[in-house]
Design an enzyme around this catalytic site. Structure first.
Site, mmCIF file in Angstrom:
data_model
loop_
_atom_site.group_PDB
_atom_site.id
_atom_site.type_symbol
_atom_site.label_atom_id
_atom_site.label_comp_id
_atom_site.label_asym_id
_atom_site.label_seq_id
_atom_site.Cartn_x
_atom_site.Cartn_y
_atom_site.Cartn_z
ATOM 1 N N LYS A 127 0.836 -1.208 0.000
ATOM 2 C CA LYS A 127 0.000 0.000 0.000
ATOM 3 C C LYS A 127 0.873 1.262 0.000
ATOM 4 C CE LYS A 127 -2.345 -1.679 3.642
ATOM 5 N NZ LYS A 127 -1.921 -3.093 3.577
ATOM 6 N N HIS A 139 -5.815 1.873 13.559
ATOM 7 C CA HIS A 139 -5.311 1.557 12.215
ATOM 8 C C HIS A 139 -6.207 0.538 11.511
ATOM 9 C CE1 HIS A 139 -1.603 3.465 13.630
ATOM 10 N NE2 HIS A 139 -1.279 3.576 12.346
ATOM 11 N N LYS A 199 -2.693 -4.203 9.504
ATOM 12 C CA LYS A 199 -1.429 -3.814 10.136
ATOM 13 C C LYS A 199 -0.852 -4.963 10.950
ATOM 14 C CE LYS A 199 0.756 -0.080 12.727
ATOM 15 N NZ LYS A 199 1.897 -0.099 11.811
#
Ligand SMILES: NC(=O)C1=CN([C@@H]2O[C@H](COP(=O)(O)OP(=O)(O)OC[C@H]3O[C@@H](n4cnc5c(N)ncnc54)[C@H](O)[C@@H]3O)[C@@H](O)[C@H]2O)C=CC1
Ligand SMILES: O=C(O)C1=N[C@H](C(=O)O)C[C@H](O)C1
Length: 265
Positions: A13, A155, A159
């Site tokens: 990403k 997040h 993650k």
């Protein structure tokens, strides 16, 4: 003359955003990328990039450096790969700009010693977004006056590391100005393990992971009859890209390792 840049993790990403950033930059040239597969291909062979992206893909840092002589390696991979990449780059006289999080204190010390011995710049930036750096600076200032603090980082659910590198860095900055203080009731007991979050020098860090989130953090300070909340939100990954380009330029002028952009902005 252009700065010759290699990127590790180009299909990720952050890595993909960084590829576009370097490709668009008029003072930088993307000379190669490091992946764990697709050796022998170029970025243009991957569906996600346009045909004009001709940087070759390597899976071995030595081969990459020998063939393309980058000035800087930008690493946006994962906590398992990043330490090896950073060490290899330094040993091959390539300046690392590291966005990947999850270093141990011992690893940071070792990498710092190598950079110093080689007089090479190296930037390890837990967060490239200017707003996040200001959030950390303001939190450090606030902790001088309001030492009771809890950090909540939020997040996306892909993650790998918890707490986030930004939360750890925030706690470290607060630790610099705050006397160690065990917060909460001295006899408090968790009836479900983890309820009070991670403990760092007496303060608590809470990690939220949900689809829909990008990268967010709030630092909460409690005082007598008052609360202060300092919050930052990264709403997309473009928020990190001016920081990446800034670091690529800055690391060329440096001769040591810096951990955290607050030290150089
Ligand atoms: N410093 C900052 O401002 C920011 C840092 N990050 C950090 O950047 C890292 C990457 O984040 P995302 O892009 O969201 O993750 P991601 O999972 O989307 O991308 C990671 C990429 O690394 C690749 N990879 C894994 N092992 C590799 C290896 N040995 N060699 C080469 N490539 C390898 C994977 O194939 C994947 O494409 C994480 O550590 C994250 O915490 C993320 C956002 C901002
Ligand atoms: O994984 C992420 O996404 C992010 N990682 C960094 C961190 O661990 O602090 C920076 C930002 O929070 C996004």
């Amino acid at each position: 003359m252009s700065i010759r840049v290699a990127i590790a993790g180009p299909r990720g990403k952050m890595g993909a955003e960084a590829v576009h950033t370097i490709m668009k930059h008029d003072k930088m040239e993307l000379v190669a990328v490091l992946d764990y597969k697709e050796v022998g291909k170029t970025l243009a062979d991957l569906e996600m990039f346009p045909a004009s992206y001709t940087a070759p893909i390597f899976t071995d840092m030595h081969d990459l450096v020998e063939a393309t002589a980058p000035d800087v390696l930008v690493d946006l991979t994962n906590p398992h790969a990043v330490y090896k990449h950073t060490k290899e780059a330094l040993n091959l006289n390539v300046r690392p700009v590291i966005g990947t999080t999850g270093f141990t204190d011992a690893q940071l010390e070792e990498l710092s010693a190598i950079a110093k011995e080689k007089d090479l710049g190296c930037i390890i930036a837990p967060n490239f977004a200017i707003g996040a750096i200001l959030m950390m600076k303001f939190a450090k200032e606030a902790a001088k006056y309001l030492p009771d603090v809890e950090i909540i980082e939020l997040h996306h659910d892909q993650k790998l590391d918890a707490p986030s590198g930004t939360a750890v860095k925030t706690a470290q900055l607060i630790q610099e100005v705050r006397a160690t203080k065990m917060q909460g009731h001295p006899e408090e007991k968790e009836t479900i393990e983890g309820a009070r979050g991670a403990e760092f020098d007496g303060m608590r860090i809470h990690s939220v992971r949900l689809p829909g989130l990008v990268a967010h953090q709030q630092v909460l300070f409690g005082g007598d009859g008052q609360l202060l909340t300092i919050r930052h939100d990264s709403l997309n990954r473009n928020s990190f890209m001016s920081g990446v380009a800034f670091c690529v330029e800055e690391v060329m002028k440096m001769d040591q390792l810096v951990y955290g952009l607050e030290n150089i902005i």
